[in-house]
Write a protein that holds these residues in place. Structure first.
Motif, PDB file in Angstrom:
ATOM      1  N   ASN A  89       3.323   8.814  -5.987  1.00  0.00           N
ATOM      2  CA  ASN A  89       3.512   7.670  -5.101  1.00  0.00           C
ATOM      3  C   ASN A  89       3.717   6.344  -5.827  1.00  0.00           C
ATOM      4  OD1 ASN A  89       2.904   8.838  -2.263  1.00  0.00           O
ATOM      5  ND2 ASN A  89       1.285   9.653  -3.572  1.00  0.00           N
ATOM      6  N   ALA A  90       3.835   6.370  -7.134  1.00  0.00           N
ATOM      7  CA  ALA A  90       3.929   5.138  -7.925  1.00  0.00           C
ATOM      8  C   ALA A  90       5.106   4.267  -7.510  1.00  0.00           C
ATOM      9  CB  ALA A  90       4.009   5.469  -9.410  1.00  0.00           C
ATOM     10  N   ASP A  91       6.248   4.874  -7.205  1.00  0.00           N
ATOM     11  CA  ASP A  91       7.417   4.078  -6.810  1.00  0.00           C
ATOM     12  C   ASP A  91       7.187   3.352  -5.494  1.00  0.00           C
ATOM     13  OD1 ASP A  91       8.776   4.823  -9.096  1.00  0.00           O
ATOM     14  OD2 ASP A  91       9.869   6.456  -8.118  1.00  0.00           O
ATOM     15  N   LEU A  92       6.584   4.037  -4.515  1.00  0.00           N
ATOM     16  CA  LEU A  92       6.271   3.390  -3.229  1.00  0.00           C
ATOM     17  C   LEU A  92       5.357   2.192  -3.424  1.00  0.00           C
ATOM     18  CD1 LEU A  92       5.544   6.372  -0.797  1.00  0.00           C
ATOM     19  CD2 LEU A  92       7.445   4.764  -0.680  1.00  0.00           C
ATOM     20  N   VAL A  93       4.354   2.373  -4.265  1.00  0.00           N
ATOM     21  CA  VAL A  93       3.394   1.303  -4.518  1.00  0.00           C
ATOM     22  C   VAL A  93       4.077   0.153  -5.252  1.00  0.00           C
ATOM     23  CG1 VAL A  93       1.265   0.700  -5.748  1.00  0.00           C
ATOM     24  CG2 VAL A  93       1.428   2.885  -4.525  1.00  0.00           C
ATOM     25  N   ALA A  94       4.920   0.476  -6.245  1.00  0.00           N
ATOM     26  CA  ALA A  94       5.572  -0.544  -7.065  1.00  0.00           C
ATOM     27  C   ALA A  94       6.496  -1.449  -6.250  1.00  0.00           C
ATOM     28  CB  ALA A  94       6.346   0.110  -8.201  1.00  0.00           C
ATOM     29  N   ILE A  95       7.169  -0.884  -5.256  1.00  0.00           N
ATOM     30  CA  ILE A  95       8.092  -1.712  -4.461  1.00  0.00           C
ATOM     31  C   ILE A  95       7.418  -2.322  -3.229  1.00  0.00           C
ATOM     32  CG2 ILE A  95      10.135  -0.464  -5.248  1.00  0.00           C
ATOM     33  CD1 ILE A  95      10.180   0.939  -2.490  1.00  0.00           C
ATOM     34  N   GLY A  96       6.130  -2.058  -3.066  1.00  0.00           N
ATOM     35  CA  GLY A  96       5.379  -2.638  -1.964  1.00  0.00           C
ATOM     36  C   GLY A  96       5.572  -1.927  -0.639  1.00  0.00           C
ATOM     37  N   ALA A  97       6.096  -0.696  -0.673  1.00  0.00           N
ATOM     38  CA  ALA A  97       6.362   0.045   0.566  1.00  0.00           C
ATOM     39  C   ALA A  97       5.134   0.793   1.083  1.00  0.00           C
ATOM     40  CB  ALA A  97       7.510   1.035   0.347  1.00  0.00           C
ATOM     41  N   TYR A  98       4.083   0.874   0.268  1.00  0.00           N
ATOM     42  CA  TYR A  98       2.883   1.582   0.719  1.00  0.00           C
ATOM     43  C   TYR A  98       1.947   0.616   1.421  1.00  0.00           C
ATOM     44  CZ  TYR A  98      -1.533   3.989   0.887  1.00  0.00           C
ATOM     45  OH  TYR A  98      -2.699   4.541   1.340  1.00  0.00           O
TER      46      TYR A  98
END
Length: 196
Positions: free
Chosen positions: A143-152
């Motif tokens: 889930n790192a990409d979701l967290v990095a772009i603020g989508a989580y």
């Protein structure tokens, strides 16, 4: 094959650079149209790898611990030689260029590394702690990409929320300065502290 051996009173430690030796021998077998294994290397090379690597182990007069190095092009750990060696050995440690670039040393990719003997040499408590640490790493990495772009949105996934709350502590535990050392008991205590 390049080999270094150290005799430690009944225990022999062998270290070797396996990949280049097998690659050279494999290329030599190409002109003979030798049959290829499912892994993509000549059948006789797969057999040679087995003979070479299975010389390590416990014997009635002592044991041989092998430390083998397999270098892969472009970080492709699924290339034929690495895949064959990984299938034979009792475990492997995968070093990650991405972790090294992030100044995470030692740059061990815990998710890609494995010990098939861990269940035989450590107690259940240790295995449970290690499994929970691996779960945190896995959930975070997925889930790192979701967290990095603020989508989580925090609160929408309990496991990810837990992983996010622990990932800095886990990465701190997995890094070590060159002059640092920890006892087995200290490592277990640190793992327990992270998972509280």
């Amino acid at each position: 094959m390049y080999r270094i051996g150290i005799d430690l009173g009944g225990t022999f430690i062998a270290a070797g650079l396996v990949d280049e030796s097998l690659r050279i021998l494999d290329k030599l077998s190409v002109p003979t149209n030798a049959p290829r294994s499912m892994a993509g290397i000549a059948d006789d090379m797969a057999a040679l790898a087995g003979k070479l690597l299975e010389r390590s182990g416990n014997f009635s007069r002592g044991s041989i611990t092998g430390v083998y190095t397999v270098l892969v092009e472009g970080d492709d750990t699924n290339e034929p030689i690495a895949d064959t060696v990984r299938g034979i050995l009792d475990g492997h440690i995968v070093l990650s260029r991405a972790l090294a670039h992030a100044n995470h040393y030692p740059a061990i990719d815990v998710g890609a590394s494995i010990s098939r003997l861990m269940v035989e040499i450590v107690p259940q408590e240790h295995r449970n702690l290690a499994s929970r640490i691996r779960d945190i790493l896995s959930v975070y990495e997925k889930n790192a990409d979701l967290v990095a772009i603020g989508a989580y949105k925090p609160g929408s996934n309990r496991k990810l929320d837990f992983a996010l709350s622990k990932i800095d502590a886990v990465n701190g535990f997995l890094t070590q300065e060159i002059d640092e050392s920890f006892s087995y008991e200290q490592c277990l205590a640190q793992m327990e502290q992270i998972l509280k």
